[in-house]
Design an enzyme around this catalytic site. Structure first.
Site, PDB file in Angstrom:
ATOM      1  CG  ASP A 162      -3.074  -8.345   2.420  1.00  0.00           C
ATOM      2  OD1 ASP A 162      -3.335  -9.140   3.340  1.00  0.00           O
ATOM      3  OD2 ASP A 162      -2.581  -7.221   2.613  1.00  0.00           O
ATOM      4  CB  ILE A 166      -0.956   0.004   1.210  1.00  0.00           C
ATOM      5  CG1 ILE A 166      -1.977  -1.120   1.053  1.00  0.00           C
ATOM      6  CG2 ILE A 166      -1.665   1.339   1.363  1.00  0.00           C
ATOM      7  CD1 ILE A 166      -2.987  -1.218   2.165  1.00  0.00           C
ATOM      8  CD  GLU A 216       0.649  -6.007   5.924  1.00  0.00           C
ATOM      9  OE1 GLU A 216       0.044  -5.947   4.842  1.00  0.00           O
ATOM     10  OE2 GLU A 216       1.557  -6.865   6.143  1.00  0.00           O
ATOM     11  CG  ASP A 275      -6.071  -4.241   7.502  1.00  0.00           C
ATOM     12  OD1 ASP A 275      -5.501  -4.301   6.396  1.00  0.00           O
ATOM     13  OD2 ASP A 275      -6.331  -3.164   8.078  1.00  0.00           O
ATOM     14  N   GLY A 285       0.693  -5.402   1.330  1.00  0.00           N
ATOM     15  CA  GLY A 285      -0.568  -5.602   0.625  1.00  0.00           C
ATOM     16  C   GLY A 285      -0.451  -6.515  -0.573  1.00  0.00           C
TER      17      GLY A 285
END
Length: 272
Positions: A125, A71, A145, A153, A122
């Site tokens: 993810d 991110i 993270e 998350d 991210g």
């Protein structure tokens, strides 16, 4: 059909009529860092590809020198400033971003992650929500993270343990340590690691075309059953696939597959 233009993505059909479409994270100067625009565009692009009858397989990769650096830090700063002291608003934002990643599983067409360079935060993810993963040996990964005072998350903590095992996932997530493409193969995060990006691109292209040549109905059904069975007992999973196949065994694809094998020719399957 003409593809929509995106700010953060690019869709390319390299070989016409192959059934393989390439979806690129397309901010190479920013190492494909994920912005608000990405989380808006990504599910839209996957939906369009899923509903395009010419698409059988999607290859997800990064433009430039990296797959994805996670991110965008400016995006993270913007989110925290915008939602300061507004917990429920922030929760809804996180849920929306989670949904953008889960769009990979919602897409009925198989998605292959082709990873080179950075695959950070991210990006983990995203790749854990893909169906198949391949990388270069010198790719580098980190569940980053905790170094940003966060718990991952967007799906890593839910999906990674199912791929690499609970103990390995816990160690990677708590330490945020960097690990190579070669170690990613040892852990089972990727199916294979290749010496160079050219080798990776060539192997993924061959694999994608092999899958694209199979019955789309069977490929989509297999993905659906595997994802569904993840949350079911064995008995429930068996019941689910029996119910699904009782309808699909009547398809013309089965007749065509049997006929092609008997006639020693390549089958021609229906588009979905």
């Amino acid at each position: 059909m003409a593809e929509e233009k995106y700010k953060t993505l690019e869709v390319v059909e390299k070989n016409p009529k192959s059934g393989v479409f390439h979806l690129y994270l397309n901010r190479p100067r920013q190492r494909n860092a994920l912005t608000h625009d990405f989380f808006t565009e990504f599910p839209k692009a996957l939906y369009a590809l899923d509903h395009n009858r010419d698409v059988n397989v999607i290859v997800l990769s990064g433009a430039g020198d990296h797959f994805c650096s996670g991110i965008d830090i400016s995006q993270l700063k913007s989110i925290t400033q915008s939602y300061h002291d507004a917990g429920e608003s922030l929760r809804r934002q996180i849920l929306a971003m989670q949904d953008s990643v889960t769009a990979l599983e919602r897409c009925q067409k198989p998605v292959i992650a082709s990873i080179h360079g950075a695959c950070i935060g991210g990006a983990i993810d995203i790749v854990t929500a893909c169906d198949l993963r391949y990388c270069t040996e010198d790719a580098f990964f980190s569940v980053k993270e905790v170094d940003l005072a966060l718990a991952a998350d967007l799906g890593t903590l839910q999906r990674l343990p199912l791929i690499v095992g609970y103990g390995n996932a816990m160690e990677l997530a708590l330490t945020a340590r960097w690990f190579s493409g070669s170690e990613a193969k040892q852990l089972g995060l990727v199916s294979r690691a290749f010496p160079s990006k050219d080798d990776l691109d060539q192997a993924v292209s061959v694999l994608a075309q092999e899958i694209a040549a199979k019955s789309p109905l069977a490929i989509m059904g297999t993905k659906t059953v595997l994802l569904k069975s993840r949350d079911l007992t064995v008995d429930q999973g068996l019941d689910f696939v029996a119910t699904m196949n009782s309808a699909r065994l009547l398809s013309s694809d089965l007749t065509e597959a049997v006929a092609a094998q008997l006639q020693k020719r390549k089958p021609v399957f229906s588009k979905l």
